[in-house]
Design an enzyme around this catalytic site. Structure first.
Site, PDB file in Angstrom:
ATOM      1  N   LYS A  30      56.230  10.311  76.869  1.00 47.04           N
ATOM      2  CA  LYS A  30      55.725  10.443  78.235  1.00 47.04           C
ATOM      3  C   LYS A  30      54.235  10.107  78.239  1.00 47.04           C
ATOM      4  O   LYS A  30      53.457  10.706  77.489  1.00 47.04           O
ATOM      5  CB  LYS A  30      55.950  11.854  78.779  1.00 47.04           C
ATOM      6  CG  LYS A  30      55.500  12.018  80.233  1.00 47.04           C
ATOM      7  CD  LYS A  30      56.055  13.290  80.863  1.00 47.04           C
ATOM      8  CE  LYS A  30      55.462  14.531  80.268  1.00 47.04           C
ATOM      9  NZ  LYS A  30      55.895  15.757  80.981  1.00 47.04           N
ATOM     10  N   ASP A  84      59.362  25.213  86.324  1.00 49.04           N
ATOM     11  CA  ASP A  84      59.682  23.976  87.058  1.00 49.04           C
ATOM     12  C   ASP A  84      61.104  23.497  86.746  1.00 49.04           C
ATOM     13  O   ASP A  84      61.309  22.353  86.334  1.00 49.04           O
ATOM     14  CB  ASP A  84      58.656  22.899  86.686  1.00 49.04           C
ATOM     15  CG  ASP A  84      58.714  21.691  87.620  1.00 49.04           C
ATOM     16  OD1 ASP A  84      59.219  21.831  88.742  1.00 49.04           O
ATOM     17  OD2 ASP A  84      58.248  20.605  87.223  1.00 49.04           O
TER      18      ASP A  84
END
Length: 239
Positions: free
Chosen positions: A26, A157
């Protein structure tokens, strides 16, 4: 051989291979710190709090809300912190024998703006067959109760993109950029609330637990609220 596989507001995810093993990399988008800071600077929480305090009976909360939102936003920009969170949860949940997959982190290929982790083959939980989702519900409940009531920290999240089902049928939790801590007092209050909910003691749940958890003001008279919430909670449990 590097392939772009996903894009998000803060970064992009690539798939590649490291010594024969598939990994996910990422990469944070350029200038994200400046862009996030500008967005937060333009918030008007303090003004809204003053307005609502003067012209309504609504308690002021906007400034505190923005402060917490800002802290979470900056935390998500630090991929080294995310890596530390991921390793912590992998260790803590592993010690507790939770049936959940947490991808390992490659520390040597992780920086503040790049994080490299084990690649997970599978599908999003939301896209899995209904019977698979049904079988994994107890696993998910145990997973998050363990985080809240035992570990003292939780993945904050858990949207559909961060909950996967691996090819061998296990629940997998991804992306630990946003993690919240739970102090011991809150853990005790949540435990008591769950016990009172399961036992049907809605009076204590509303008059005591809801206040300890910050859902209701401490000085609020809950006598009028109790029968309404009791009806809602009773119907919800029966369904």
């Amino acid at each position: 051989d590097v392939h772009l596989v996903a894009s998000a507001s803060l970064g992009q995810v690539y798939k590649t291979w490291l010594k024969g093993e598939a990994v996910a990399i990422k990469v944070q988008r350029p200038d994200m710190l400046q862009k996030v800071s500008l967005d937060l600077y333009l918030q008007y929480a303090n003004f809204v709090d003053k307005f609502t305090s003067i012209f309504t009976e609504q308690p002021a909360f906007h400034e505190e809300l923005i402060q917490n939102f800002a802290a979470g936003s900056y935390s998500e920009l630090d991929y080294e912190r995310e890596a530390a969170n991921q390793k912590r949860f992998k260790e803590e949940l592993g010690k507790r024998k939770c049936k959940v997959k947490i991808p390992k982190v490659y520390d040597s290929l992780t920086t503040r703006r790049i994080i490299t982790t084990e690649w997970i083959d599978g599908v999003k939980l939301a896209n899995a067959p209904k019977e698979v989702i049904k079988d994994l519900i107890p696993v998910g409940v145990e997973l998050f109760l363990t985080q809240l009531l035992d570990v003292g920290a939780f993945h904050a999240d858990p949207h559909p993109g961060n909950l996967y089902v691996t090819d061998d049928g296990n629940l997998c939790l991804l992306d630990f950029g946003l993690v919240a801590e739970v102090d011991s007092q809150s853990q005790e209050a949540m435990t008591a609330a769950i016990v009172h909910l399961i036992s049907g003691d809605f009076r204590t749940l509303v008059s005591t637990d809801a206040k300890k958890l910050g859902f209701l003001p401490v000085d609020m008279d809950t006598r009028e609220l109790q029968p309404i919430l009791t009806k809602i909670l009773t119907e919800g449990l029966l369904e």
